[in-house]
Enzyme design. Structure first.
Site: not given
Lengths: 614, 614
Positions: B333, B362
Site C-alpha cells: 500500500d 500500489e
C-alpha cells in the site's frame, strides 16, 4: 547504506554515464538538468555543484523546477581544462512546512501547534546525513572557442612555388598566406612536413616504383635525415617553419600540422627501435596491409609490443616537440588504426599540460569507432558529410551529429573534399556542385574545411573512372595552381567566411533546424542565437537545373508573429525580399548561385511611425 | 591503465547503467547485445559471461555479430534469484590471420611467410592482458513466472458472509474460493486483515465519527488486540487464515495480503515505540495530512527518526511473519510515501532469503516515482491504465511500459477498478464499458486485476458526483453481493481468463503491437509468440454505439503472405471468419460484446490436398 530520501536520476549532460567528459568551449554556459524527487509529498531542493578540477571547494547554483520532477541550473565555464560538476538534493522541510501552513491558514485551520515546528526546523537546518549527492562527479572538458568554430584550409606546401616543377618551401607557403587570409580561413593545415622515405617510394598516381625525381608521399614519414621531429630539407628548416607560423599568426591564421603515426622503411625508428615493429617470420618488418592490398612503403607501429610504454612515450614526445615549436592544432591521420587507450592517454596528458591544444580526428571509418575517438578526447572529427548529398541524407546525418547525446562529445568538421576524397558529386556536378557543397559545409557546420587550391579551382578529374582519388594527386607529385583563374571560387569562399564571422548563429551547431520545402531538390535550414539572430539557408542540391519550391517556416519557433511580414536579406548577394507568413516561394538557379543565406529581419516601428527591418 | 584494444559499449539489457537489476522470470532467455570493436581492421571476438550470484565460476556463451559492430548472445535463467552477467572481448588474431591469408591465397599471392605466423598465433593463445571485460557485472533478478503472468482478484473478506449485516470470516472467504477459481484467477488479494483502530474511526462513506457498529477502514491498522502481525478477531485466527490459504492453494489460487505501513492511534507500536512517530509541538503524535486534509485515524511512521534501523527491522519482520505464515505475494500500500532506500533494502533482504516472494507496488503517483519503485525491486506495479480510455492514450502508455528500457524493470499490472478508484468511464458507460475494460486489461496486460465483486456486478455509483470513490464503499462498511445476478460478468471473465491460460501470446507483454484502424473508436493490437501463435484483439471503446472500421495488419510482421487468406477465430464467441490480405472489416456492437479476441490461423494444405487452418 544510505537512507537519504531524495533520488537524483538522469543527469544531463553526461557521456556514457560519466565515463567520458562532456565537451564545451570557454565562455559556454553548461545547462544541467536532473530528475529529483523524494517519497511522499515533501518539497525537495537541489543544487548543481561545480569546480575546476583540482580545486577543493565546490561552487553552488540552486536548481529550479521545470515540471515533472525535472530540475535545472546552469554554470559558466570560463577557464580552459577540466571542470567537475554534480547534483546535490535534499528534502526541504522548511519549505514544505511553509507550503503546508499556508494551506492550513487559507482553510481557516488552527495552526498554533504548527508554528512551533517551523522554528524547530529553522534551527535544525539540513542534516548532511540525509543529503543525496550524485557520485562520482561528472566532467566537462573546456576547450578554446576554435574547437567549436573554425574554418580550415588544407594545402600542400611543396606545391606553393611559383616556378613550375620547383619544390615549394616554407617561404613560398608564407607568401601564400595573404591569399588564404583573404578567403577568411583561420586554420592552415599542412600535410606531413617531415623527411620522406626512399625505399618503396610511390610515383605519381600512386605508381609502384618511383623515378629519381619523384617526391613521394608525405605520409611515408622518415628518412636518414630524420623522422617525426624533423622537417624535410626541401621545405626548409625548423626556423623557416617557425617564421611561417609567426607570419600566419600575424594574419590571424594558426598552422595545423599532421600527426601520422607510421614510418617509411627508412625512418630512424626502424633501426633504433626494432621492438616497435612486428617482425614477419622471415625477419623482415611487417608492412601495412589490407589484404590483398600491400603498402610496402609504410611500416605501422606494433602497439601490442611489450615495449609499448616506451613507444607511447616517444609518440607523445612528437606532439610535445611540435607544441614546443608553437603548434597548437593537430590533424591526426587515421587515429582509428591505433589503440583507443593510447589516444585517451595521449590527449589527456597533452591537454592537462596544454589545454589550448586542439586535435582533429581523421577517422573515416565505422560510426561507433568515430564516436569512440571523439569521446576519448578529440576536439573535432571528420564526418560522413563528404558523401551525404541528398536532402534526406543530409538532414538525417546532421540531425544526429548536432543533437545530444552525440553533440555532447562529437564536434563535426565538414569537408567537401580532402586529398584522399574527390566525391562523385564534385566529379560530375561542375562549378554549381562546388558552390553548393561549400555553402552546405560552411553553414551546416560551425567547423568546416576545404582542401585547396583543388577545391576553389574546381579540380574534378578522378585518377580513373569510379575512383575517389584525384588524378595527378598532390599526394604523390608537385602541382602548380593558377590561383587567378576567373572561375575560381575564391570570392564566394571569402564572402561565406565573412558571413560566418559576422553572424554568431553560424558559429555553433546546436540550433540547427531543418525546414520543409515542397521540392526535394532544395534543402532549407536555420541557425539562430538566443538573442534573436536568425540565419536561414536554402540550397539547390541539383547542380544541373533551376529548382523552385515553397518553404514552410516555424515562425513561432523563431519568435515571429504568424501573419506578419518580415524581411529576408540574402547575405551572399545583398538582395532583400519581403516575406509574408510561414509559407514562401524560393527559386535557385545553379548556374548563377545555388544558395540563399538569408538573415531574417523583423519589422520594427520607430517612435516616428517609420518602419525598418532590424 | 589498461591498453586492451577492444571496446565494449552500450550493453543491453541494463537499468540505469547497472545500478539496478534487469527483471526476468524463471525459464526466460536473457538476450544480451553490445557494441564491440577495436582499432584497425582486426577481427574481434566476444562472449557473454554469466553466473548465479555467489557462484565463483562464470559460464560463457560466444557472441555473434549482427552488423554495425553489434554482437549478441543469450543465456537461460533457470533458477530464482540473482544472476550476474558481463561481456568479455578481445582481438581475435588467429581469425584475422585466417581471413587475411585466405584473401591473399585468393589473389594468388605467395603466403609462405604468413603460414608461420599462424602457427605462432595458435601457440600464443589469448593474452589475458589484452582482454577487455565490462566491469562491474550487470544483474538480473529472476522471479517466478507469476511475476510476469498473473490474474488478480481483490475482495474484502469481511463482505463474504451470506447473512446480511454479518461480518464475514476467513471461513466465509474460503467458501467463496470456488467462485473465484471458476473465473480463472490465480491470486486472491485481501485488503488488510489486521485489527482495526477505534480512535477517530471513520463511518460509512468516510464519515468523521463512527457509530458503535461501524467496522472502520482495514487500513487503520492496529488496536489493543494487536497490529500488523495479528488478524482481526471477526475474520478469525491465524489458524483460520492458514486454512483459507491451504484451501486456496488446492484450487490453484495464492492468497496475497496487503502490506500497509501505517498505524491507527491504537496500534501497540504507538505506545511501545513512540520514537517511530513524529511528535507535534504539543506532544501529540503527528497524524497523516495532505493540507488542508487531515487523516486523524492514521499515524504515519516517521522514517527520519534516529531509531530508523530498529524501525526498518521491525517493518521487515512483518513481511517475514507473513512469509512464515505461508504468504508469498504481497500487495504494498502506498509505497511512494516511504523512503526509497527502505524498499530497496527490504525487498533485497526478503528476496535473498525467499526469492519466490512477489511484491506489487500500489503507487498511483508521478511517473518517475512509480518507475523508481519498480527499479528498487517491486515485481509488479499498478499503472495509469485505470485512467487511459482513448485509443491514443492507451497506445501511447502501453507502448511506453511494454518496451525497453521501461519493460526491463517495470511490469505493469492493469486494473480497471480498485476500492479507491471507480473511474468515470465505468460510472457512465454501463455494462459495455465494464466488458471493454475487462478485455483491455486482460489482453493488453499479462498481469491484470479487478476489485470484485464490485467489478463483475457492474457497481458504478460514485459517493458523490465527480468523485472516484464508490458509494457505500466496502472500505468503510460491510456489503452483501448478489453473485447470481444475471447481468454479472462472471462468465465473460471466466472465458477471458481461460483464453489467457490457453494462449502463451497473452502471457507476456513484450510482443504487444498496435494496428491501425480507420475509426478512432476501435483499438486493435496483437500479441504473438516466437513459435507463431498470434492473438489479435479489437475493442470498441465507445460504450454506446456500434462502431465499424477497416483494420490494417502488418502481415509480413506476422509471417503471413501478403495476398493469401487466413482465418480469424474469435476465442470469445468461437466464431470464425475468413480474411484476405492486410485490410479487413470489423464491426463491434457494445450491447452484445464490444471486443474480438481473435486467434489468427494460417491455411495449411495436407498431403491429400485438404485445406485446414492451423
Amino acid at each position: 547504506m544510505t537512507r537519504a530520501r531524495v533520488v537524483i536520476e538522469n543527469i544531463v549532460p553526461q557521456v556514457d554515464g560519466g565515463r567520458f567528459a562532456v565537451k564545451r568551449v570557454r565562455g559556454d554556459m553548461v545547462s544541467v538538468s536532473a530528475d529529483v524527487f523524494a517519497d511522499g509529498h515533501d518539497l525537495v531542493a537541489c543544487a548543481v555543484l561545480f569546480r575546476r578540477r583540482g580545486d577543493t571547494e565546490w561552487q553552488r547554483v540552486a536548481m529550479s523546477g521545470a515540471g515533472n520532477d525535472r530540475f535545472a541550473a546552469q554554470f559558466a565555464v570560463s577557464e580552459l581544462g577540466r571542470y567537475e560538476f554534480t547534483v546535490e538534493a535534499w528534502v526541504d522541510h522548511l519549505a514544505t512546512w511553509k507550503r503546508d501552513i499556508e494551506k492550513k491558514r487559507a482553510a481557516g485551520q488552527d495552526t498554533r501547534v504548527d508554528e512551533a515546528r517551523g522554528a524547530q526546523l529553522e534551527r535544525a537546518g539540513i542534516d548532511p546525513d540525509l543529503v543525496t549527492r550524485h557520485e562520482p562527479p561528472l566532467t566537462v572538458e573546456v576547450e578554446r572557442e576554435l574547437a567549436r568554430f573554425s574554418s580550415w584550409y588544407e594545402l600542400f606546401p611543396r606545391s606553393t612555388s611559383d616556378k613550375p616543377g620547383k619544390h615549394g618551401t616554407f617561404a613560398d607557403c608564407a607568401a601564400r598566406l595573404p591569399y588564404v587570409a583573404s578567403m577568411g580561413f583561420d586554420i592552415l593545415y599542412l600535410p606531413p612536413i617531415h623527411p620522406i622515405g626512399f625505399t618503396e617510394r610511390k610515383g605519381p598516381n600512386n605508381k609502384v616504383g618511383a623515378a629519381k625525381v619523384d617526391v613521394g608521399s608525405p605520409w611515408a614519414i622518415g628518412a636518414a635525415s630524420g623522422g617525426h621531429k624533423a622537417t624535410i630539407t626541401e621545405l626548409g628548416s625548423l626556423e623557416d617553419f617557425a617564421r611561417l607560423r609567426r607570419e600566419a599568426a600575424e594574419l590571424g591564421i594558426e598552422i595545423a600540422i599532421d600527426i601520422a603515426y607510421q614510418c617509411s622503411p627508412d625512418h630512424p625508428y626502424v633501426r633504433e627501435h626494432p621492438e616497435w615493429f612486428l617482425k614477419r617470420a622471415d625477419g623482415t618488418v611487417q608492412y601495412a596491409e589490407n589484404p590483398p592490398k600491400k603498402y610496402q612503403d609504410i611500416y605501422p607501429f606494433y602497439f601490442e609490443t611489450t615495449a609499448w610504454r616506451a613507444l607511447w612515450q616517444e609518440l607523445k614526445s612528437v606532439v610535445d616537440f611540435w607544441i614546443e615549436a608553437g603548434v597548437r592544432v593537430f590533424r591526426v591521420d587515421n587515429p582509428h588504426t591505433k589503440p583507443f587507450p593510447f589516444w585517451e592517454w595521449l590527449i589527456g596528458e597533452v591537454r592537462s599540460a596544454h589545454p589550448d591544444v586542439i586535435f582533429l580526428s581523421e577517422a573515416f571509418t565505422r560510426p561507433k569507432v568515430m564516436y569512440r575517438l571523439a569521446k576519448l578526447g578529440f576536439s573535432q572529427s571528420y564526418t560522413y558529410f563528404t558523401w551525404r548529398n541528398t536532402r534526406e541524407e543530409i538532414e538525417q546525418y546532421l540531425t544526429e551529429v548536432t543533437r545530444p547525446p552525440v553533440s555532447d562529445y562529437f564536434r563535426p568538421s565538414l569537408w567537401p573534399n580532402t586529398p584522399d576524397i574527390l566525391p562523385e558529386y564534385l566529379q560530375f556536378g561542375g562549378r554549381p556542385a562546388f558552390m553548393a557543397r561549400l555553402v552546405l559545409a560552411a553553414t551546416l557546420g560551425a567547423s568546416y574545411g576545404i582542401y585547396g587550391p583543388a577545391f576553389e579551382l574546381l579540380e574534378h578529374e578522378p585518377r580513373e573512372p569510379g575512383s575517389e582519388e584525384y588524378l595527378d594527386s598532390e599526394k604523390y607529385q608537385l602541382r602548380q595552381w593558377d590561383l587567378e583563374r576567373p572561375d575560381s571560387l575564391r570570392d564566394l569562399i571569402a564572402r561565406v567566411n565573412r558571413i560566418r564571422r559576422e553572424h554568431r548563429a553560424l558559429q555553433s551547431d546546436s540550433s540547427l533546424r531543418f525546414h520543409s520545402v515542397d521540392n526535394d531538390s532544395i534543402i532549407a535550414y536555420s541557425k539562430s542565437t538566443e538573442d534573436g539572430e536568425i540565419i536561414l539557408v536554402a540550397v539547390n542540391l541539383d547542380p544541373r537545373y533551376r529548382q523552385s519550391g515553397w518553404i514552410d517556416l516555424d515562425l513561432a519557433g523563431f519568435g515571429l508573429a504568424a501573419e506578419k511580414s518580415f524581411q529576408v536579406h540574402d547575405l551572399l548577394t545583398d538582395a532583400r525580399f519581403l516575406w509574408h507568413g510561414a509559407r514562401n516561394y524560393i527559386e535557385l538557379d545553379p548556374r548563377t548561385l545555388p544558395a540563399h543565406v538569408f538573415r531574417l529581419r523583423r519589422k520594427v516601428r520607430t517612435e516616428h511611425d517609420f518602419d525598418y527591418y532590424l
